[in-house]
Design an enzyme around this catalytic site. Structure first.
Site, PDB file in Angstrom:
ATOM      1  N   ALA A   1       0.773  -1.182  -0.047  1.00  0.00           N
ATOM      2  CA  ALA A   1      -0.068  -0.034  -0.032  1.00  0.00           C
ATOM      3  C   ALA A   1       1.078   1.274  -0.102  1.00  0.00           C
ATOM      4  O   ALA A   1       0.674   2.329   0.440  1.00  0.00           O
ATOM      5  CB  ALA A   1      -0.907   0.139   1.188  1.00  0.00           C
TER       6      ALA A   1
ATOM      7  N   ASP B   1       2.976   4.089  -2.894  1.00  0.00           N
ATOM      8  CA  ASP B   1       2.248   4.806  -3.888  1.00  0.00           C
ATOM      9  C   ASP B   1       1.920   3.829  -4.982  1.00  0.00           C
ATOM     10  O   ASP B   1       0.812   4.316  -5.439  1.00  0.00           O
ATOM     11  CB  ASP B   1       3.586   5.799  -4.522  1.00  0.00           C
ATOM     12  CG  ASP B   1       3.887   6.926  -3.491  1.00  0.00           C
ATOM     13  OD1 ASP B   1       3.356   6.925  -2.339  1.00  0.00           O
ATOM     14  OD2 ASP B   1       5.025   7.355  -3.906  1.00  0.00           O
ATOM     15  N   VAL B   2       2.513   2.884  -5.417  1.00  0.00           N
ATOM     16  CA  VAL B   2       1.898   2.032  -6.465  1.00  0.00           C
ATOM     17  C   VAL B   2       0.679   1.226  -6.041  1.00  0.00           C
ATOM     18  O   VAL B   2      -0.250   1.482  -6.833  1.00  0.00           O
ATOM     19  CB  VAL B   2       3.121   1.142  -7.060  1.00  0.00           C
ATOM     20  CG1 VAL B   2       2.494   0.269  -8.255  1.00  0.00           C
ATOM     21  CG2 VAL B   2       4.524   1.964  -7.553  1.00  0.00           C
TER      22      VAL B   2
ATOM     23  N   LYS C   1      16.996  -3.165 -13.133  1.00  0.00           N
ATOM     24  CA  LYS C   1      16.006  -2.830 -14.067  1.00  0.00           C
ATOM     25  C   LYS C   1      16.820  -3.469 -15.400  1.00  0.00           C
ATOM     26  O   LYS C   1      16.403  -4.206 -16.164  1.00  0.00           O
ATOM     27  CB  LYS C   1      15.906  -1.447 -14.430  1.00  0.00           C
ATOM     28  CG  LYS C   1      14.754  -0.964 -13.376  1.00  0.00           C
ATOM     29  CD  LYS C   1      14.866   0.562 -13.322  1.00  0.00           C
ATOM     30  CE  LYS C   1      13.674   1.249 -12.368  1.00  0.00           C
ATOM     31  NZ  LYS C   1      13.811   2.405 -12.135  1.00  0.00           N
TER      32      LYS C   1
END
EC number: 1.1.1.3
Lengths: 313, 313
Positions: free
Chosen positions: A8, A10-11, A205
Site C-alpha cells: 500500500a 504509492d504504487v 532494471k
C-alpha cells in the site's frame, strides 16, 4: 478481474484507486501490518482513509489477502534483494494457486527470475512485470512485440533520481551533495538515496531487461555497477565545453549488463532531463526504437500494472 | 500461422521474407498481376526471384490468393483513398471467411474504419494495423496498453520524407525544390512526392489515430491538412534565430485532427531529424509517452506486421 493488491505504498495505492476505472474489483488489499478482504470487492476509499488514520488498510492479517478470492495478484511491496522476500512468496502463492501475478516489485524479477519462470511453467497462471522497468514506459511489451530474440541491445536512463541530480549539476554547476539535498527537499530523492545514486535501482532494471532479452540467468550480482556519487562538477563542466553531458546509463548487450556514468552529446536522444527515463532498443530488423516518459510515480506505475492485467484477460 | 500476403512492394516482400523466422508459413503471395499459392507454404525466395525476373510473383491469378488456405491475411497493397480499393475488399474477404487480417495499407483504416469494425464484429477473425502508423514504432499497441479512453491526445512527426526535407532545409539553408530533388535522388522522396509533402500521408495516420482514440468516425476529409510545399527558407532562418525549427506535426485532440508545419524548439522531443518519426501520447494517469524510431522501410514495417500477427495467436 478480481485483484489482490499486496503493498500500500504509492504504487499499490494507485493500483487500488484506479482498478475500478479499468473494470476490475479489488477483493484484497494488504500492507505490511494488515489486510482488507471482501470477495465482493473492498471499499478502497475506506481502506486508504483507514491507512491514513491508523496506519493500516484493514483489520485482517496480511496473510488473509493471499487466501482471498482473486484472479490476479498485484505484487507492489518494496523491492528487496537476495531472496526478494516477501514479494517472491506472494507471487509463488498466486502461481501455486493457479492465479496470475503482476509485479511492480523489481526484486523477484531481478533476483529470482529463473525461479519465477519455473513456478509459472507449473501453473495455469502467468506473470507480467512491465511496471518493474521504467514505470509507464512500455519497454517490456515493446520487446515482447518485436520478439526478445530480435532485440540485440537495450540501454537507457533508468533512474529518475540520479538523472535529476546529474541534470541539475550540469545546468547549474552545483556539486553532488548540494543537489542531493535539494532533491531530497523536493521529494525526488529519498532520505536514504543509496539505492538510486549508487546505481542499484538501475542495475535491477538492467538485470530484468537482461533476463527478458537473454531468457534468464541474470541477477543483480551479474550487473557491473557504478553510481554517480563520485561524479565531480568539474567532469560535467569539461563535458559541457565539448557539447556533452553525463548520464547514468544502464546497458544490456550480448556481452552482459552494466550501469555507469557515461558521456553523451547534450542533444543526444539519451540525454533526457530531470526525472524522465528513456529506454532505447536496438532491433534486428526495425532499427532503433526510443521510448521515453515518466519512469516512476504512483499513477504512472499503476498504469503499467493495469495494462499488464488487461493483457492477462 | 499460415499467411496470405497481398502486395509485393517493399513491405509485402519483407513480410514474406521474414515470416519463416517468426515461425509462420506463407501459403499465398500476390502482387497486382499474379499469385503464388501452396497450402504447404510457397517458396518465397523463388517467388521473389520470379518477381525480379518477369515482374510476377507467380503464375496464378491474384484472386487465387484470397481463396487460399490461410489464418491471417496481410494487406500490403498500395494505400488508396476513398473506397480504399482493393485493400478493403481483401480484408473483407478475410473477415467474411472468419480469418484475421493485419494491415500495412493505411487506406482501409483511415478511410473506412467504421466499415472495417462492422465486418470484424460479424467475424470470428479480427483486424490489427500497427504498421499503418509510423512503421516500427509501437504507437497503436501502446495506446491499446494504456487504453484508448485514457489517451487524451496524440501528436508527432508522422512522415519521414517531409521531415527529411525540413531538416535539410533548416541545417543547410536550402530551398524546398532543391532539397526535394536531393531527396528524390536518395530515394527518400518518390518521383511524385505529393502524398508526402502535401501532408496526405501524415493526415491518413492522424485519421487512423483519431479512429483508435475516439472509437471511429474519422476519414481523411475530417483532417485539417497543410503540407510543407509553401514553407520558405526564410521561415526556417527566422525560427533558427529564435532557437526553433519547423516540423510537420500531425495532431489528434478532443477537438479533432490536423496536420501542418509548426514551430518547435530545436531541442524539443518532437524535433526529430531526417527520416525519423515520433509519436507523443498524452495520457490521463501516466503523463506523456514519447515513442520514436523508423517510420517507414520494408523490414521495419514488416516487423510491426509480424508483431501484430503474433498478437493474434
Amino acid at each position: 478481474m478480481r485483484l489482490a493488491v499486496m503493498g500500500a505504498g504509492d504504487v499499490g495505492r494507485s493500483v487500488a484507486e484506479l482498478a475500478g476505472e479499468y473494470g476490475h474489483t479489488v477483493t484484497a488489499f494488504a500492507d505490511s501490518a494488515s489486510a482488507a478482504v471482501n470477495p465482493d470487492g473492498i471499499d478502497v476509499d475506506a481502506a486508504l482513509a483507514h491507512k491514513d488514520d491508523v496506519g493500516r488498510v484493514g483489520e485482517g492479517d496480511p496473510a488473509d489477502a493471499l487466501g482471498a478470492e482473486y484472479d490476479a495478484l498485484v505484487e507492489a511491496t518494496p523491492t528487496t534483494l537476495g531472496d526478494a522476500h516477501p514479494g517472491f512468496e506472494h507471487v509463488r502463492a498466486a502461481l501455486e494457486a493457479d492465479r496470475h501475478a503482476v509485479l511492480a516489485n523489481k526484486g523477484p524479477v531481478a533476483e529470482r527470475y529463473d525461479d519465477l519462470r519455473e513456478l509459472e511453467a507449473d501453473s495455469d497462471g502467468s506473470i507480467r512485470f512491465e511496471a518493474t522497468v521504467a514505470g509507464a514506459i512500455p519497454a517490456l511489451s515493446t520487446i515482447d512485440g518485436v520478439g526478445a530474440e530480435r532485440v540485440t541491445a537495450a540501454r537507457g536512463v533508468l533512474n529518475g533520481t540520479a538523472n535529476f541530480i546529474l541534470t541539475r549539476m550540469a545546468t547549474d554547476g552545483l556539486d553532488y551533495e548540494h543537489v542531493l539535498a535539494e532533491a531530497q527537499d523536493l521529494g525526488v530523492a529519498e532520505a536514504d538515496p543509496t539505492f538510486d545514486v549508487e546505481g542499484t535501482d538501475a542495475a535491477l532494471k538492467c538485470a530484468i531487461l537482461a533476463n527478458v532479452i537473454h531468457g534468464g540467468g541474470y541477477s543483480l550480482e551479474d550487473v557491473d555497477v557504478e553510481g554517480i556519487t563520485d561524479v565531480p562538477p568539474s567532469a560535467l563542466e569539461l563535458a559541457a565545453e565539448d557539447g556533452r553531458t553525463v548520464r547514468l546509463i544502464g546497458e544490456v548487450t550480448e556481452d552482459g549488463a552494466r550501469v555507469g556514468p557515461r558521456l553523451v552529446p547534450e542533444n543526444h536522444t539519451l540525454a533526457v532531463s530531470g526525472t524522465m527515463n528513456i529506454v532505447q532498443l536496438e532491433t534486428e530488423h526495425a532499427g532503433r526504437l526510443n521510448l521515453s516518459g515518466r519512469g516512476a510515480g504512483g499513477p504512472e506505475t499503476a498504469t503499467a500494472v493495469l495494462s499488464d492485467v488487461d493483457r492477462l484477460s
